[in-house]
Design an enzyme around this catalytic site. Structure first.
Site, PDB file in Angstrom:
ATOM      1  N   GLU A   1       0.795  -1.237   0.000  1.00  0.00           N
ATOM      2  CA  GLU A   1       0.000   0.000   0.000  1.00  0.00           C
ATOM      3  C   GLU A   1       0.826   1.284   0.000  1.00  0.00           C
ATOM      4  OE1 GLU A   1      -2.919  -0.198   3.113  1.00  0.00           O
ATOM      5  OE2 GLU A   1      -3.995  -1.833   2.149  1.00  0.00           O
TER       6      GLU A   1
ATOM      7  N   GLU B   1      -5.522  -8.673   0.747  1.00  0.00           N
ATOM      8  CA  GLU B   1      -6.230  -8.355   1.996  1.00  0.00           C
ATOM      9  C   GLU B   1      -7.689  -8.082   1.685  1.00  0.00           C
ATOM     10  OE1 GLU B   1      -4.632  -5.085   4.319  1.00  0.00           O
ATOM     11  OE2 GLU B   1      -2.578  -5.786   4.014  1.00  0.00           O
TER      12      GLU B   1
HETATM   13  C1  FCB Z   1      -4.658  -2.103   5.400  1.00  0.00           C
HETATM   14  C2  FCB Z   1      -3.310  -2.479   5.964  1.00  0.00           C
HETATM   15  C3  FCB Z   1      -3.367  -3.508   7.062  1.00  0.00           C
HETATM   16  C4  FCB Z   1      -4.562  -3.315   7.962  1.00  0.00           C
HETATM   17  C5  FCB Z   1      -5.824  -3.170   7.160  1.00  0.00           C
HETATM   18  C6  FCB Z   1      -7.066  -3.019   7.980  1.00  0.00           C
HETATM   19  O1  FCB Z   1      -4.592  -0.807   4.907  1.00  0.00           O
HETATM   20  O2  FCB Z   1      -2.473  -2.967   4.951  1.00  0.00           O
HETATM   21  O3  FCB Z   1      -2.142  -3.458   7.746  1.00  0.00           O
HETATM   22  O4  FCB Z   1      -4.341  -2.250   8.803  1.00  0.00           O
HETATM   23  O5  FCB Z   1      -5.717  -2.082   6.286  1.00  0.00           O
END
Ligand code: FCB
Length: 438
Positions: free
Chosen positions: A163, A347
């Site tokens: 990110e 994620e």
């Molecule tokens: C993302 C991050 C991770 C976590 C989630 C909820 O932005 O990569 O570390 O905090 O959000």
């Protein structure tokens, strides 16, 4: 739902959010240690000092993954465990910790995916200017080299950065994250250096890992205009440029998007002669972190003159809209516009105010969230998107950055007083779901 053979199901974590043991094993300080120690930056004054104590409990945590039938696990390496000062002297204890973790995963038949940078920059490098400095890019490539030399015989899946938007913007523009700067010019320079250093690290990975699958992880969102009105459509276009295209275009097309370059004007980054070639090195996969969509209208919120619009859909404890269709649309759009050879959901998940009662956590909202997003992914695959795996965020409740421990994203509940782990109902559902896919 229908997922191809070989599709991998897993969960993700990151070093600072779960490891603790910040002063053990020769680890050097990071910008998050410093940020947490600064009054008023993190909710309740929480820190990652102990977190989930994963540094000491990793064997049990791998057993837990095994019990849940996870096929893959995405974790990140703390740069300052490997090079406590960011550059120079290598700390063998740090390498040994991750090496043992990898061995434990492989013994449990769990495929590791390693992220090299999930936000915990060695403080020593920040003291020299951090990601705003070009030297940090070489330091990152050197670190990537050291790590892949050690683990590259056993780990083939590597992500460079997690990110870059969050690192650059929340860390250096809004100041909500470490290092807490509020300077848009620096933020855009940081974003650029992250992208270039990604390309440099790809080279290191490929030099050391036979059969490497290397890529980058972006936080991406599906964006809808609040209405068909021109102002709303323009605002949505701008936000899409800022959040999505500013990273995707250079990675996959080798150029920054013209509209945003013009919008940033004097804030646009300095670009070195070979930078764009590094950024556009072909990746083996794009990692997609998807949590919510954004509905954007014309407005007055600076610096973009837009507003975030609430909808009538349910929201999570982060106040993020639950919008699974956005995942399907995002994946289709990525495939159409950028053609990454493979995609992973690196994620996806949600925070709710979970309660442990009688030894159980009945988190049906999380189960519904996951099921709906899995279905969206399945529809995208049916439409031709080369999605290869899915990592739920997160394996454990953990340190949620500026929110500290107040937000629980885990499929496993963590009692921070005792460090007891309790799989939530969603984890048991996920276990059965994975099994049913075989
Ligand atoms: C993302 C991050 C991770 C976590 C989630 C909820 O932005 O990569 O570390 O905090 O959000």
């Amino acid at each position: 739902m229908n997922f191809p053979k070989g599709f991998l199901w897993g969960a993700a974590t990151s070093s600072y959010q779960i490891e603790g043991a910040v002063r053990e094993g020769g680890r050097g300080a990071t910008i998050w240690d410093t940020f947490c120690a600064t009054v008023g930056k993190v909710a309740n004054g929480d820190t990652g000092d102990v977190a989930c104590d994963h540094y000491h409990r990793y064997r049990d945590d791998v057993k837990l993954m095994q019990a849940l039938g996870l096929q893959t696990y995405r974790f990140s390496i703390a740069w300052s465990r490997i090079l406590p000062e960011g550059v120079g002297k290598v700390n063998p204890q740090g390498l040994d910790f991750y090496s043992a973790l990898v061995d434990t995963l492989l013994e449990a038949n769990i495929v590791p995916m390693v992220t090299l940078y999930h936000w915990d920059l060695p403080q020593a490098l920040q003291d020299k200017g951090g990601w705003a400095q070009r030297d940090t890019m070489q330091a990152f490539a050197d670190y990537a080299h050291v790590v892949t030399q050690k683990l590259g015989d056993r780990v083939t899946r590597w992500a460079t950065h997690n990110e870059p938007w969050v690192i650059a913007v929340l860390g250096n523009m809004t100041g909500e994250h470490a290092p807490g700067l509020q300077d848009p010019r620096i933020a855009l320079q940081v974003a650029h250096h992250l992208l270039v250093s990604h390309g440099m690290a790809l080279d290191a990975i490929r030099a050391n890992v036979r059969g490497a699958e290397a890529g980058i992880v972006l936080n991406l969102s599906h964006i809808d205009p609040a209405s068909d009105a021109l102002g709303d459509r323009e605002a949505a276009q701008l936000w899409d440029g800022h959040l999505n295209r500013w990273f995707l275009d250079p990675l996959f097309k080798g150029t920054y998007p013209d509209d945003l370059w013009a919008f940033y004007g004097l804030l646009a980054p300095e670009v070195g002669a070979n930078d764009m070639a590094y950024i556009a090195r072909p990746v083996d996969f794009l990692g997609v972190n998807y949590y919510t969509r954004h509905v954007i209208g014309a407005g007055r919120e600076t610096p973009f003159n837009l507003r975030f619009v609430r909808t009538s859909n349910p929201y999570t404890a982060m106040d993020w809209e639950v919008y699974p269709d956005g995942l399907e649309q995002l994946l289709l759009r990525l495939h159409q516009d950028y053609r990454a050879p493979a995609l992973y959901i690196t994620e996806n998940g949600c925070a709710y105010d979970d309660v442990l009662a009688d030894g159980a956590v009945q988190d049906s909202a999380r189960r519904d969230y996951l099921e709906a997003h899995f279905a969206a992914a399945s529809r995208a695959i049916a439409a031709g998107v080369p999605l290869k795996g899915y990592y739920v965020w997160s394996l454990l409740d953990n340190f949620e950055w500026a929110w500290g421990y107040s937000k629980r994203f885990g499929i496993v509940y963590v009692d921070y007083k005792t460090q007891a782990r309790t799989p939530k109902a969603s984890a048991l559902w996920y276990r059965d779901f994975i099994q049913a896919q075989q």
